[in-house]
Design a protein around this motif. Sequence first.
Motif, PDB file in Angstrom:
ATOM      1  N   ASP A   1      12.855 -50.435   0.541  1.00  0.00           N
ATOM      2  CA  ASP A   1      13.414 -50.597  -0.744  1.00  0.00           C
ATOM      3  C   ASP A   1      14.839 -50.784  -0.617  1.00  0.00           C
ATOM      4  OD1 ASP A   1      14.701 -50.846  -3.221  1.00  0.00           O
ATOM      5  OD2 ASP A   1      14.114 -48.717  -3.824  1.00  0.00           O
ATOM      6  N   ASP A   2      15.440 -51.998  -0.548  1.00  0.00           N
ATOM      7  CA  ASP A   2      16.767 -52.183  -0.430  1.00  0.00           C
ATOM      8  C   ASP A   2      17.939 -52.417  -1.637  1.00  0.00           C
ATOM      9  OD1 ASP A   2      16.154 -54.702  -1.046  1.00  0.00           O
ATOM     10  OD2 ASP A   2      17.145 -55.805   0.724  1.00  0.00           O
TER      11      ASP A   2
ATOM     12  N   TYR B   1      20.554 -51.594  -4.144  1.00  0.00           N
ATOM     13  CA  TYR B   1      21.892 -51.048  -4.207  1.00  0.00           C
ATOM     14  C   TYR B   1      22.316 -50.927  -2.737  1.00  0.00           C
ATOM     15  CZ  TYR B   1      20.528 -50.217  -9.099  1.00  0.00           C
ATOM     16  OH  TYR B   1      20.215 -50.549 -10.302  1.00  0.00           O
ATOM     17  N   ASP B   2      21.708 -51.457  -1.762  1.00  0.00           N
ATOM     18  CA  ASP B   2      22.170 -51.161  -0.187  1.00  0.00           C
ATOM     19  C   ASP B   2      23.478 -51.519   0.053  1.00  0.00           C
ATOM     20  OD1 ASP B   2      19.691 -50.195   0.634  1.00  0.00           O
ATOM     21  OD2 ASP B   2      19.139 -51.758   2.074  1.00  0.00           O
TER      22      ASP B   2
ATOM     23  N   LYS C   1      25.384 -48.389  -0.806  1.00  0.00           N
ATOM     24  CA  LYS C   1      25.184 -47.041   0.172  1.00  0.00           C
ATOM     25  C   LYS C   1      26.054 -47.599   1.761  1.00  0.00           C
ATOM     26  CE  LYS C   1      20.637 -46.526  -1.779  1.00  0.00           C
ATOM     27  NZ  LYS C   1      19.265 -46.777  -1.610  1.00  0.00           N
ATOM     28  N   LEU C   2      25.797 -48.939   2.058  1.00  0.00           N
ATOM     29  CA  LEU C   2      26.431 -49.453   3.156  1.00  0.00           C
ATOM     30  C   LEU C   2      28.154 -48.974   3.260  1.00  0.00           C
ATOM     31  CD1 LEU C   2      24.265 -52.440   4.200  1.00  0.00           C
ATOM     32  CD2 LEU C   2      24.349 -50.445   5.188  1.00  0.00           C
TER      33      LEU C   2
ATOM     34  N   TYR D   1      15.602 -53.435  14.509  1.00  0.00           N
ATOM     35  CA  TYR D   1      17.169 -53.816  14.231  1.00  0.00           C
ATOM     36  C   TYR D   1      17.462 -54.561  15.292  1.00  0.00           C
ATOM     37  CZ  TYR D   1      18.635 -49.591  16.504  1.00  0.00           C
ATOM     38  OH  TYR D   1      19.021 -48.486  17.498  1.00  0.00           O
TER      39      TYR D   1
ATOM     40  N   ARG E   1      13.100 -55.335   7.202  1.00  0.00           N
ATOM     41  CA  ARG E   1      12.650 -54.592   6.081  1.00  0.00           C
ATOM     42  C   ARG E   1      11.292 -54.119   6.303  1.00  0.00           C
ATOM     43  NH1 ARG E   1      13.250 -57.372   1.044  1.00  0.00           N
ATOM     44  NH2 ARG E   1      12.900 -55.489   0.146  1.00  0.00           N
TER      45      ARG E   1
END
Length: 184
Positions: free
Chosen positions: A35-36, A38-39, A42-43, A6, A25
């Motif tokens: 698996d992103d 609904y990120d 979440k973020l 990152y 990813r």
Amino acid sequence: MSDHQYVTAIHRDTDHLHCHVAANRIHPVTYKVADDAYDIYKLHKASREMELKYGWTRTNGCHVINEKNRIVRSCSKEKSMPDDAKKLEYYSDQESLYAYAVRECRPEISDILKADSIYWERIHAVLIRAGLELKKKGAGLAIYHRAHPEQTPLKASRLHPDLTLSHLEPRAGPFEFSPKVDTL
């Protein structure tokens, strides 16, 4: 994604100090894709948790902090960016009519629609200042770019959910067309 590569960048280019994070990813050893799904939710929730924990300035998003200092899902009536606008911005690196209209007009339009008395001329004035125009389209309303009328119009309710004939005509009277403005 703790083992993923990152990059972060801290910015002071707005009124608020903020950072951007870009994460790979693909896992660097297993090559499995993270698996992103609904990120964004979440973020946004993680952002609210950090705001509470560190006393940071509160911001809005998919989750907000309510009056009891609890993190709850935001229930915005405003619709998200249309898929076509997302694709335009992603693939052509151009601002969409939607994003432009939201940035330039939504706050003022929202204030107008909250007022006790609504007048078509006030709505038109906000849009005209931004180079836009409100017109009837089919049974509803659409927002057009005055300088580029060939551009696909924006459904007016995308700018604000109450920017519809059924909501406005009972309060403002029959639809009044935008005044003609010379553009030089």
